[in-house]
Design an enzyme around this catalytic site. Structure first.
Site, mmCIF file in Angstrom:
data_model
loop_
_atom_site.group_PDB
_atom_site.id
_atom_site.type_symbol
_atom_site.label_atom_id
_atom_site.label_comp_id
_atom_site.label_asym_id
_atom_site.label_seq_id
_atom_site.Cartn_x
_atom_site.Cartn_y
_atom_site.Cartn_z
ATOM 1 N N GLU A 175 7.977 -10.502 23.854
ATOM 2 C CA GLU A 175 8.606 -11.462 22.946
ATOM 3 C C GLU A 175 8.197 -12.914 23.211
ATOM 4 O O GLU A 175 9.048 -13.772 23.503
ATOM 5 C CB GLU A 175 10.133 -11.333 23.014
ATOM 6 N N GLU A 355 11.687 -1.969 21.854
ATOM 7 C CA GLU A 355 13.099 -2.309 22.093
ATOM 8 C C GLU A 355 13.861 -2.133 20.803
ATOM 9 O O GLU A 355 13.417 -2.573 19.742
ATOM 10 C CB GLU A 355 13.282 -3.769 22.514
HETATM 11 O O1 IFM Z 1 17.870 -8.352 26.653
HETATM 12 C C1 IFM Z 1 16.945 -8.743 25.707
HETATM 13 C C2 IFM Z 1 15.534 -8.478 26.171
HETATM 14 O O2 IFM Z 1 15.270 -9.068 27.390
HETATM 15 C C3 IFM Z 1 14.546 -9.026 25.167
HETATM 16 N N1 IFM Z 1 14.847 -8.512 23.847
HETATM 17 C C4 IFM Z 1 16.189 -8.595 23.373
HETATM 18 C C5 IFM Z 1 17.148 -8.014 24.402
HETATM 19 C C6 IFM Z 1 18.585 -8.116 23.893
HETATM 20 O O3 IFM Z 1 18.914 -9.450 23.686
#
Ligand code: IFM
Length: 448
Positions: A175, A355
């Site tokens: 990210e 994710e």
């Molecule tokens: O916890 C985070 C992760 O580190 C990066 N993506 C989003 C998740 C939830 O906020």
């Protein structure tokens, strides 16, 4: 949506590939703890904690104590029947000065972890950077310093040399748009050109670091499969008057990294702002061949215009009638399907969802269980959206839940829980939630 109680149905998955990969993701700072052990140096997130900037004055000092309990956590992965586990290496653990002399004790931790994951029959997916920049490098300007791209490539080379005999899946960044936008973008006033400059420099240097790290890993690891993981949420205007703000947000949030990395250009809306920071040949340095694109997705981003602010936009209210998670994130599975179709078409690469999950305030019930039906319903509908996107032609090859464990949720500290496993922080006891059993059943039923 499914009813909120007693959810047991599994989502449709008939359109998914036979070799589809089911996994979970975590990150170093969010779970490891042991921040002062075995030679690790502070990261920027340790500093934030020390400054008391995290909710409830939480810090990552102990987190899930994964540094000591990783064997127990691998046993949880085995119980889930996972095919893959994504984790990140903590740069300040393996290179305490950010560059130069490696720290053998830190490197040895990931040897033990990787060997344990492999022994459990699970494929390790190694992410090089999940936000824990060594503080010593931040003191030199961090990502706003062009040299940081080279420091990152050297770190990538160290990691590839050490683990490339056992790890083949590498992600450069997790990210990048989130840590640059939230680190340098939001906040500040209009006319703050110095602040905006830092944002644009950071974006460009992270992109350069990506390209250099891809080359460093590729050269060293035969058979490696490399990508970058993007937080990609369709941007929606909070009101009709916010349409331009939503477009600009899309350029920064969704496209400032995958466009130059995969297509060789910055989005037109930010091109002029990036130019002062670019040198001849930079786009070719950034656009190095990758094998896949990673997508992290939670819900669409609603955007509002904020006149007088540095970027002119911020996250805004969701439209009425859109349901939300307990932490207020919009639940729109169709937007996930559309996001996956957009990404697959725009970049022409295999897509891995690295994710997806629901953040809440889970509690143990009187019997000591965590019945997180809301999370199950969310996962059901979002995995259904993956299936829909695959059915509509998107080349999606895997899905990873965020996260294996409740963990340190950045500025929210331990108050927000995303895990399939509840962590009782005072005792560090791991308690698989109802969603854990549900996901295990799904993986079993998928039988890939
Ligand atoms: O916890 C985070 C992760 O580190 C990066 N993506 C989003 C998740 C939830 O906020």
């Amino acid at each position: 949506m499914l009813p909120r109680d007693g959810v047991t149905q599994l989502p449709p998955i008939a359109a998914l590939r036979r070799d589809f990969i089911w996994g979970v993701s975590t990150s170093s700072f969010q779970i490891e703890g042991a921040t002062r052990e075995d030679g690790r140096s502070p990261s920027v997130w340790d500093t934030r904690g020390q400054k008391g900037l995290i909710a409830n004055h939480d810090t990552g000092d102990v987190a899930c104590d994964h540094y000591h309990r990783y064997r127990e956590d691998i046993a949880l992965m085995q119980r889930l029947g996972l095919q893959a586990y994504r984790f990140s290496v903590a740069w300040p653990r393996v290179l305490p000065q950010g560059r130069g002399l490696p720290n053998e004790l830190g490197l040895a931790f990931y040897d033990r972890l990787i060997d344990g994951i492999l022994a459990a029959g699970i494929e390790p997916w190694l992410c090089l950077y999940h936000w824990d920049l060594p503080q010593v490098l931040d003191d030199l300007g961090g990502w706003t310093n062009r040299d940081c791209a080279g420091w990152f490539a050297d770190y990538a080379a160290l990691v590839a040399d050490r683990y490339g005999d056992r790890v083949k899946r590498f992600a450069t960044f997790n990210e990048p748009s989130i840590f640059t936008l939230f680190g340098y973008g939001f906040g500040g006033d209009a006319g703050d050109t110095a602040g905006l400059d830092l944002l644009h420099r950071a974006i460009h240097h992270v992109n350069l670091g990506h390209g250099a790290a891809v080359d460093a890993v590729r050269e060293r690891v035969p058979g490696s499969s490399i990508g970058c993981i993007h937080n990609y949420q369709l941007c929606r205007p909070s009101t009709p008057g916010d349409a331009q703000a939503a477009e600009l947000c899309d350029a920064y949030w969704n496209r400032a990294f995958p466009d130059p990395q995969c297509l060789g250009s910055y989005p037109s809306l930010i091109q002029a702002a990036m130019e002062p920071h670019m040198q001849a040949g930079d786009l070719a340095r950034i656009q190095r061949p990758v094998d896949w694109i990673g997508v992290n997705h939670y819900g669409p981003t609603f955007v509002k215009t904020v006149p007088g602010s540095r970027l002119g936009f911020a996250t805004g209210d969701r439209w009425p009638d859109i349901p939300a998670t307990p932490i207020g994130w919009p639940i729109v599975p169709e937007a996930f399907r559309d996001t996956l179709l957009t990404v697959a078409k725009r970049y022409g690469l295999p897509v891995y969802v690295l994710e997806n999950g629901l953040g809440g305030h889970d509690k143990l019930d009187q019997s000591g269980a965590v019945i997180d039906n809301e999370r199950i319903a969310y996962l059901h509908d979002y995995i259904g959206a993956v299936n829909d996107a695959a059915g509509a032609g998107a080349d999606i090859r895997g899905y990873f839940v965020w996260s294996l464990l409740d963990n340190f949720e950045w500025d929210s500290g331990y108050g927000v829980r995303f895990g399939l496993t509840y962590v009782d922080y005072p005792t560090q006891k791991r308690i698989p939630k109802a969603s854990f059993h549900w996901y295990r059943d799904l993986i079993k039923a998928a039988g890939t």
